[in-house]
Write a protein that holds these residues in place. Structure first.
Motif, PDB file in Angstrom:
ATOM      1  N   UNK A 181      -9.579   4.070 -16.140  1.00  0.00           N
ATOM      2  CA  UNK A 181     -10.957   3.693 -15.864  1.00  0.00           C
ATOM      3  C   UNK A 181     -11.533   4.567 -14.759  1.00  0.00           C
ATOM      4  N   UNK A 182     -12.836   4.815 -14.825  1.00  0.00           N
ATOM      5  CA  UNK A 182     -13.534   5.446 -13.702  1.00  0.00           C
ATOM      6  C   UNK A 182     -13.904   4.323 -12.733  1.00  0.00           C
ATOM      7  N   UNK A 183     -13.201   4.258 -11.612  1.00  0.00           N
ATOM      8  CA  UNK A 183     -13.366   3.139 -10.676  1.00  0.00           C
ATOM      9  C   UNK A 183     -14.182   3.503  -9.441  1.00  0.00           C
ATOM     10  N   UNK A 184     -14.431   4.774  -9.204  1.00  0.00           N
ATOM     11  CA  UNK A 184     -15.261   5.192  -8.072  1.00  0.00           C
ATOM     12  C   UNK A 184     -15.816   6.578  -8.362  1.00  0.00           C
ATOM     13  N   UNK A 185     -16.990   6.848  -7.805  1.00  0.00           N
ATOM     14  CA  UNK A 185     -17.627   8.158  -7.962  1.00  0.00           C
ATOM     15  C   UNK A 185     -18.181   8.586  -6.611  1.00  0.00           C
ATOM     16  N   UNK A 186     -17.931   9.832  -6.250  1.00  0.00           N
ATOM     17  CA  UNK A 186     -18.469  10.403  -5.023  1.00  0.00           C
ATOM     18  C   UNK A 186     -19.447  11.520  -5.356  1.00  0.00           C
ATOM     19  N   UNK A 187     -20.504  11.590  -4.574  1.00  0.00           N
ATOM     20  CA  UNK A 187     -21.468  12.681  -4.668  1.00  0.00           C
ATOM     21  C   UNK A 187     -21.305  13.564  -3.438  1.00  0.00           C
ATOM     22  N   UNK A 188     -21.029  14.843  -3.654  1.00  0.00           N
ATOM     23  CA  UNK A 188     -20.719  15.755  -2.547  1.00  0.00           C
ATOM     24  C   UNK A 188     -21.721  16.905  -2.502  1.00  0.00           C
ATOM     25  N   UNK A 189     -22.105  17.250  -1.298  1.00  0.00           N
ATOM     26  CA  UNK A 189     -22.919  18.443  -1.095  1.00  0.00           C
ATOM     27  C   UNK A 189     -22.030  19.670  -1.185  1.00  0.00           C
ATOM     28  N   UNK A 190     -22.497  20.693  -1.874  1.00  0.00           N
ATOM     29  CA  UNK A 190     -21.697  21.904  -2.018  1.00  0.00           C
ATOM     30  C   UNK A 190     -21.853  22.840  -0.832  1.00  0.00           C
ATOM     31  N   UNK A 191     -22.825  22.559   0.044  1.00  0.00           N
ATOM     32  CA  UNK A 191     -23.045  23.448   1.188  1.00  0.00           C
ATOM     33  C   UNK A 191     -22.191  23.048   2.383  1.00  0.00           C
ATOM     34  N   UNK A 192     -22.203  21.763   2.747  1.00  0.00           N
ATOM     35  CA  UNK A 192     -21.388  21.332   3.893  1.00  0.00           C
ATOM     36  C   UNK A 192     -20.250  20.406   3.488  1.00  0.00           C
ATOM     37  N   UNK A 213     -30.134  17.823  -1.146  1.00  0.00           N
ATOM     38  CA  UNK A 213     -30.728  18.949  -1.866  1.00  0.00           C
ATOM     39  C   UNK A 213     -29.643  19.966  -2.190  1.00  0.00           C
ATOM     40  N   UNK A 214     -29.957  20.841  -3.106  1.00  0.00           N
ATOM     41  CA  UNK A 214     -28.985  21.853  -3.496  1.00  0.00           C
ATOM     42  C   UNK A 214     -28.076  21.363  -4.600  1.00  0.00           C
ATOM     43  N   UNK A 215     -27.199  22.240  -5.104  1.00  0.00           N
ATOM     44  CA  UNK A 215     -26.254  21.840  -6.156  1.00  0.00           C
ATOM     45  C   UNK A 215     -25.390  20.659  -5.713  1.00  0.00           C
ATOM     46  N   UNK A 216     -25.028  19.805  -6.676  1.00  0.00           N
ATOM     47  CA  UNK A 216     -24.288  18.582  -6.374  1.00  0.00           C
ATOM     48  C   UNK A 216     -22.949  18.577  -7.099  1.00  0.00           C
ATOM     49  N   UNK A 217     -21.907  18.164  -6.381  1.00  0.00           N
ATOM     50  CA  UNK A 217     -20.580  18.019  -6.953  1.00  0.00           C
ATOM     51  C   UNK A 217     -20.273  16.535  -7.099  1.00  0.00           C
ATOM     52  N   UNK A 235     -17.989  22.546 -12.975  1.00  0.00           N
ATOM     53  CA  UNK A 235     -19.404  22.868 -12.844  1.00  0.00           C
ATOM     54  C   UNK A 235     -20.122  21.843 -11.980  1.00  0.00           C
ATOM     55  N   UNK A 236     -21.051  22.309 -11.165  1.00  0.00           N
ATOM     56  CA  UNK A 236     -21.893  21.429 -10.356  1.00  0.00           C
ATOM     57  C   UNK A 236     -23.159  21.047 -11.130  1.00  0.00           C
ATOM     58  N   UNK A 237     -23.769  19.937 -10.715  1.00  0.00           N
ATOM     59  CA  UNK A 237     -25.115  19.615 -11.184  1.00  0.00           C
ATOM     60  C   UNK A 237     -26.091  20.492 -10.405  1.00  0.00           C
ATOM     61  N   UNK A 238     -26.973  21.213 -11.063  1.00  0.00           N
ATOM     62  CA  UNK A 238     -27.857  22.142 -10.343  1.00  0.00           C
ATOM     63  C   UNK A 238     -28.795  21.414  -9.389  1.00  0.00           C
ATOM     64  N   UNK A 239     -29.222  22.122  -8.381  1.00  0.00           N
ATOM     65  CA  UNK A 239     -30.097  21.533  -7.371  1.00  0.00           C
ATOM     66  C   UNK A 239     -31.438  21.090  -7.916  1.00  0.00           C
ATOM     67  N   UNK A 240     -31.874  21.666  -9.026  1.00  0.00           N
ATOM     68  CA  UNK A 240     -33.164  21.283  -9.623  1.00  0.00           C
ATOM     69  C   UNK A 240     -32.952  20.373 -10.831  1.00  0.00           C
ATOM     70  N   UNK A 241     -31.984  19.449 -10.713  1.00  0.00           N
ATOM     71  CA  UNK A 241     -31.675  18.541 -11.826  1.00  0.00           C
ATOM     72  C   UNK A 241     -32.932  17.803 -12.282  1.00  0.00           C
ATOM     73  N   UNK A 249     -19.481  19.055 -17.220  1.00  0.00           N
ATOM     74  CA  UNK A 249     -18.635  19.158 -16.025  1.00  0.00           C
ATOM     75  C   UNK A 249     -17.649  20.311 -16.105  1.00  0.00           C
ATOM     76  N   UNK A 250     -17.352  20.753 -17.339  1.00  0.00           N
ATOM     77  CA  UNK A 250     -16.366  21.828 -17.500  1.00  0.00           C
ATOM     78  C   UNK A 250     -14.932  21.351 -17.477  1.00  0.00           C
ATOM     79  N   UNK A 251     -14.683  20.030 -17.441  1.00  0.00           N
ATOM     80  CA  UNK A 251     -13.305  19.527 -17.376  1.00  0.00           C
ATOM     81  C   UNK A 251     -13.067  18.472 -18.459  1.00  0.00           C
ATOM     82  N   UNK A 252     -11.794  18.383 -18.858  1.00  0.00           N
ATOM     83  CA  UNK A 252     -11.332  17.327 -19.738  1.00  0.00           C
ATOM     84  C   UNK A 252     -10.195  16.595 -19.040  1.00  0.00           C
ATOM     85  N   UNK A 253      -9.997  15.321 -19.398  1.00  0.00           N
ATOM     86  CA  UNK A 253      -8.940  14.510 -18.805  1.00  0.00           C
ATOM     87  C   UNK A 253      -8.028  14.040 -19.928  1.00  0.00           C
TER      88      UNK A 253
END
Length: 254
Positions: A181-192, A213-217, A235-241, A249-253
């Motif tokens: 199960x996906x039990x948690x999700x984090x949103x990360x800034x790619x700059x800091x 702002x900016x691309x999101x991980x 892959x990141x979500x682009x900053x101008x989503x 996402x570019x990944x498989x599980x």
């Protein structure tokens, strides 16, 4: 000849019983007995208004072999999980049954599943048997959790149409793979590289106000009873989503 004390027989028997019960309690491949119905007044596939928040995707994923769940919905954690469901009437039902994806919440007449008409008929041996099952409306079944598999598909983020760039971000996760199960999700800034946990608003919908702002991980925690691990997309979500867009996402599980 000396014989073991009777208490040793008792202890040994107790050990075997506890081991058997423990194995039964942790048997992830065992079937659970239940009942299933199907969506009334529906077409062959699922609903576009399911409580997981998948929208039209929830009606067509897995070829339309989808289902609402009652307790297995688990306040949205069960959204996207896959189950093998097979009816138990040997006159009509196949041994294989059907694999469904949970896309909605609901119950009917003591059921764990409300299948799409397509999925309900898929449990049958033949077309005529499928018609007989549909005429019954509710059938006895057995089910078990199985891995989700989407060949040639990566996990994908669908930005909800109710998002408001750049003030409010909501999205769902498409093509959830594997058996966790996906039990948690984090949103990360790619700059800091600062990260924050997101809220599960309902179903499979994850939200945050004032996204950076900016691309999101987006990092996802995949969990089961034995293990958990963070999955980091390529892959990141682009900053101008944009609301309504999908991002691979570019990944498989597995």
């Amino acid at each position: 000849m000396a014989f073991p004390h009777p208490s040793l027989y008792f202890l040994f028997a107790t050990f075997l019983l506890m081991q058997t019960l423990g194995d039964a309690a942790t048997c992830s491949d065992c079937f659970t007995q239940s009942r299933a119905a199907y969506y009334p007044n529906s077409d062959e596939k699922g609903t576009e208004t399911g409580e997981c928040g998948f929208g039209t995707f929830g009606a067509t994923i897995n070829g339309g072999d989808v289902s609402a769940a009652s307790d297995l919905y688990r306040n949205g954690v069960g959204c996207g999980a896959c189950y093998q469901v097979r009816c138990t009437d040997s006159n009509h039902c196949s041994d294989k049954g059907v694999t469904v994806v949970i896309t909605d919440h609901g119950s009917s007449d003591r059921t764990d599943f409300i299948l799409s008409r397509r999925a309900f008929g898929q449990m049958a041996q033949t077309t005529d048997a499928a018609a007989s099952l549909l005429a019954l409306g509710v059938v006895d079944i057995e089910y078990r959790r199985v891995p989700c598999s989407y060949p040639n598909k990566n996990i994908t983020f669908k930005i909800d149409e109710n998002s408001n760039y750049p003030y409010y971000l909501a999205f769902v996760i498409w093509y959830q793979q594997g058996k966790k199960d996906v039990t948690a999700v984090q949103l990360c800034e790619t700059q800091n590289f600062g990260c924050k946990l997101l809220d599960r608003t309902y179903g499979a919908v994850w939200t945050t106000t004032s996204p950076p702002s900016g691309p999101l991980l987006i990092r996802m925690l995949f969990s089961d009873d034995d293990d958990e691990n963070w999955v980091v997309p390529v892959n990141n979500i682009p900053g101008d989503w944009k609301p309504g867009n999908t991002y691979d996402s570019g990944v498989q599980v597995n």
